[in-house]
Design a protein around this motif. Structure first.
Motif, short mmCIF file in Angstrom:
data_model
loop_
_atom_site.label_atom_id
_atom_site.label_comp_id
_atom_site.label_asym_id
_atom_site.label_seq_id
_atom_site.Cartn_x
_atom_site.Cartn_y
_atom_site.Cartn_z
N LYS A 37 97.47 -2.77 1.11
CA LYS A 37 97.20 -3.48 2.37
C LYS A 37 95.70 -3.63 2.61
N SER A 38 94.95 -2.55 2.43
CA SER A 38 93.50 -2.61 2.69
C SER A 38 92.81 -3.62 1.78
N ARG A 42 91.03 -7.45 2.61
CA ARG A 42 89.64 -7.72 2.22
C ARG A 42 89.57 -8.90 1.24
N THR A 115 92.79 -3.31 11.10
CA THR A 115 91.87 -3.77 10.05
C THR A 115 91.49 -5.23 10.30
N ARG A 118 89.06 -5.32 13.50
CA ARG A 118 87.71 -4.73 13.36
C ARG A 118 86.89 -5.46 12.29
N PRO A 187 84.76 9.29 11.04
CA PRO A 187 84.96 8.67 9.72
C PRO A 187 85.93 7.50 9.87
N SER A 188 85.47 6.28 9.59
CA SER A 188 86.34 5.10 9.72
C SER A 188 85.86 4.01 8.79
N ALA A 189 86.71 3.65 7.83
CA ALA A 189 86.36 2.57 6.90
C ALA A 189 86.31 1.24 7.63
N GLN A 190 87.10 1.12 8.70
CA GLN A 190 87.09 -0.15 9.45
C GLN A 190 85.76 -0.34 10.16
N ARG A 215 87.37 5.22 2.62
CA ARG A 215 87.74 4.29 1.54
C ARG A 215 86.63 3.27 1.32
N ILE A 351 94.11 9.59 5.21
CA ILE A 351 94.27 9.42 6.66
C ILE A 351 95.62 8.81 7.03
N ASP A 352 96.11 7.86 6.25
CA ASP A 352 97.39 7.22 6.58
C ASP A 352 98.58 8.01 6.05
N LYS A 379 95.74 5.77 16.00
CA LYS A 379 96.35 4.84 15.04
C LYS A 379 97.36 3.94 15.76
C1 S3P Z 1 91.76 1.06 6.91
C2 S3P Z 1 91.08 2.14 7.39
C3 S3P Z 1 91.74 3.25 8.11
C4 S3P Z 1 93.24 3.25 7.88
C5 S3P Z 1 93.83 1.89 8.03
C6 S3P Z 1 93.23 0.91 7.04
C7 S3P Z 1 91.00 0.00 6.20
O1 S3P Z 1 91.50 3.11 9.50
O2 S3P Z 1 93.85 4.15 8.78
O3 S3P Z 1 95.24 1.92 7.84
O4 S3P Z 1 91.63 -0.87 5.56
O5 S3P Z 1 89.77 0.00 6.30
P1 S3P Z 1 90.20 3.73 10.24
O6 S3P Z 1 89.02 3.01 9.77
O7 S3P Z 1 90.45 3.52 11.70
O8 S3P Z 1 90.21 5.18 9.86
#
Ligand code: S3P
Length: 465
Positions: A37-38, A42, A115, A118, A187-190, A215, A351-352, A379
């Motif tokens: 999905k991530s 992207r 995702t 953001r 910590p947040s990849a988004q 991530r 995290i997920d 979440k």
């Molecule tokens: C994601 C980042 C994570 C994850 C989400 C997908 C992404 O969220 O929980 O399902 O694709 O960057 P957060 O950035 O809020 O931790």
């Protein structure tokens, strides 16, 4: 355990349905995981940033990725979705970059997808359009100040209409943004990705400091598309990411690996069920995403990993290790588990997967403590409360202690009713619990699974041997 497996349904249940899952006598199967999905989000977004045509093979087909594809179309790109006979999806995107974005009259609907909201906020910050990003009731309850503050500091006009920085979020793009030096508060990849994507349109170097690495798909995939992104270790387990503004994003083709977050459900099912043998094909094993594999192995799981070569048809993908996405076939068999301590850094890499890890912990001998899991409250639902309530209803000994989760095992799970709170990861966790529980387990609002894994319930029936 009741060994009489009865399938109550074979496909995706309706929105208000209850799914009854009966225990299975054996689990056997060879499953292809849905596209990550991530990475699918992207790949679509970066195709919109490029001038030209990009082909995305093996994309995820959940509602979240479709939301991103829909936003791409609303912004004026040609986004064609082709479904293959084997359940895979290929997208062809023809776009003209940020400069080609069209002003849209309506809101951009992100559905359930944080995702989408953001990352598009970061992309739109440096565009010439004004747009409103909105979503469903769950998304309207999620915090956006974490992206609003840095994007505003870069000079974009961004504001939330909801209370306390909640969506809808309006973005007035600016032709040029200021680079910032930003330490992410959680910590947040988004959040990291939103800043890096705005950084593409900034005049200079944008820096993001993460105290715990999240991530890194954005970094790898932008590098593969010709953008200068540097990553260096910082402090104790932290990382500094730097991006140069003003470089063009190249159009390219990509094969999307299988989603490790989807595979996690079968890894746990195949471990905690007493008679299981499952093969999961083409799973992404990116070091920042593979936490669940490593944690389960530490608990005693039998997971055999066979790395795969890079896809032969992904000719445009640079094969350098910092741009590619590693994949493997995973073979999992029943095992006895022991309890472990999970650190906050490990939580970030899984995290997920924390809800399904909690289910594994209910079957492990001893006390499992998962530390620093407070972000799960933000979440698609409050996953700390949701997983504790759902697994407690099934007879597990699980409690939330501040930001920690404490699970005592092994517990005998009894069939009961557990509500998914309309959260895909909770729906799939409780359905997997049903495979080992005594008596039928009912999962409330199971259709939420289709947010990330539309074929989940069909696969659940397929592996009953
Ligand atoms: C994601 C980042 C994570 C994850 C989400 C997908 C992404 O969220 O929980 O399902 O694709 O960057 P957060 O950035 O809020 O931790």
């Amino acid at each position: 355990m009741d060994r009489h497996a009865v399938a109550d349904f074979g496909g995706v249940p309706g929105a208000d349905a209850l799914a009854a899952v009966h225990s299975a006598s054996r689990l056997r199967g060879d499953l292809h995981m849905p596209g990550d999905k991530s990475i699918s989000h992207r790949a679509l977004m970066f195709a919109l940033l490029a001038d030209g045509e990009s082909r995305i093979e093996g994309a995820g087909d959940g509602a979240d990725v479709r939301s991103t594809a829909g936003i791409g179309r609303a912004l004026g790109a040609l986004v064609q979705r082709e479904a293959g006979n084997d359940g895979t999806v290929t997208y062809r995107v023809h776009a003209r970059g940020v400069a080609g974005f069209m002003q849209t009259p309506g809101t951009l609907d992100c559905g359930n997808s944080g995702t989408s909201l953001r990352l598009f906020a970061g992309i739109l910050a440096g565009s010439a359009v004004t747009a409103i990003l909105d979503g469903d009731a769950s998304l309207r309850g999620r915090p956006m100040n974490r992206i609003i503050e840095p994007l505003r500091a870069m000079g974009s006009g961004i504001r939330a209409a909801g209370d306390d920085g909640r969506p809808p979020v309006t973005i007035e793009g600016r032709a040029s943004l200021e680079p910032i030096d930003w330490a992410t508060p959680v910590p947040s990849a988004q959040v990291k990705s939103a800043i890096l994507l705005a950084g593409l349109c900034a005049s200079g170097t944008t820096r993001v400091h993460e105290s715990v690495a999240t991530r890194d798909h954005t970094e790898r995939m932008l590098r593969a598309r010709g953008v200068k992104v540097r990553t260096s270790p910082e402090g104790d387990g932290g990382v500094l990411i730097e991006i140069e503004g003003g470089t063009a994003v190249r159009a390219m083709d990509q094969v999307v690996p299988g989603d490790p977050s989807a595979a996690a459900f079968w890894l746990v099912a195949g471990t905690i069920h007493p008679d299981a043998d499952l093969i999961l094909r083409g799973v992404g094993t990116n070091p920042t995403r593979r936490g669940i594999i490593d944690l389960l192995v530490r608990m005693g799981a039998r997971i055999d990993e066979r790395p795969l070569p890079d896809p032969p048809d992904a000719t445009d993908v640079s094969l350098q290790p910092d741009t590619g996405e590693p994949r493997a076939d995973l073979h999992v068999q029943s095992a006895d588990l022991r309890a472990i301590e999970v650190s906050p850094a490990e939580v970030a890499s899984a995290i997920d997967e924390i809800p399904i890890l909690c289910l594994a912990a209910t079957q492990a001998t001893g006390r499992t403590t998962i530390r620093g899991a407070g972000e799960l409250r933000n979440k698609e639902s409050d996953r700390l409360a949701g997983v504790a309530a759902g697994l407690t209803a099934l007879g597990a000994k699980i409690r939330v202690d501040g930001d920690d989760i404490v699970v005592d095992g092994p517990a005998r799970l009894l069939g009961a009713a557990s509500d998914s709170l309309d959260d895909h990861r909770l729906a799939m966790t409780f359905a997997i619990a049903g495979l080992i529980a005594t008596g039928p387990t009912t999962v409330g609002r199971p259709a939420s699974a289709s947010v990330s894994y539309p074929g989940f319930f069909a696969d659940l029936e397929r592996i009953r041997a």
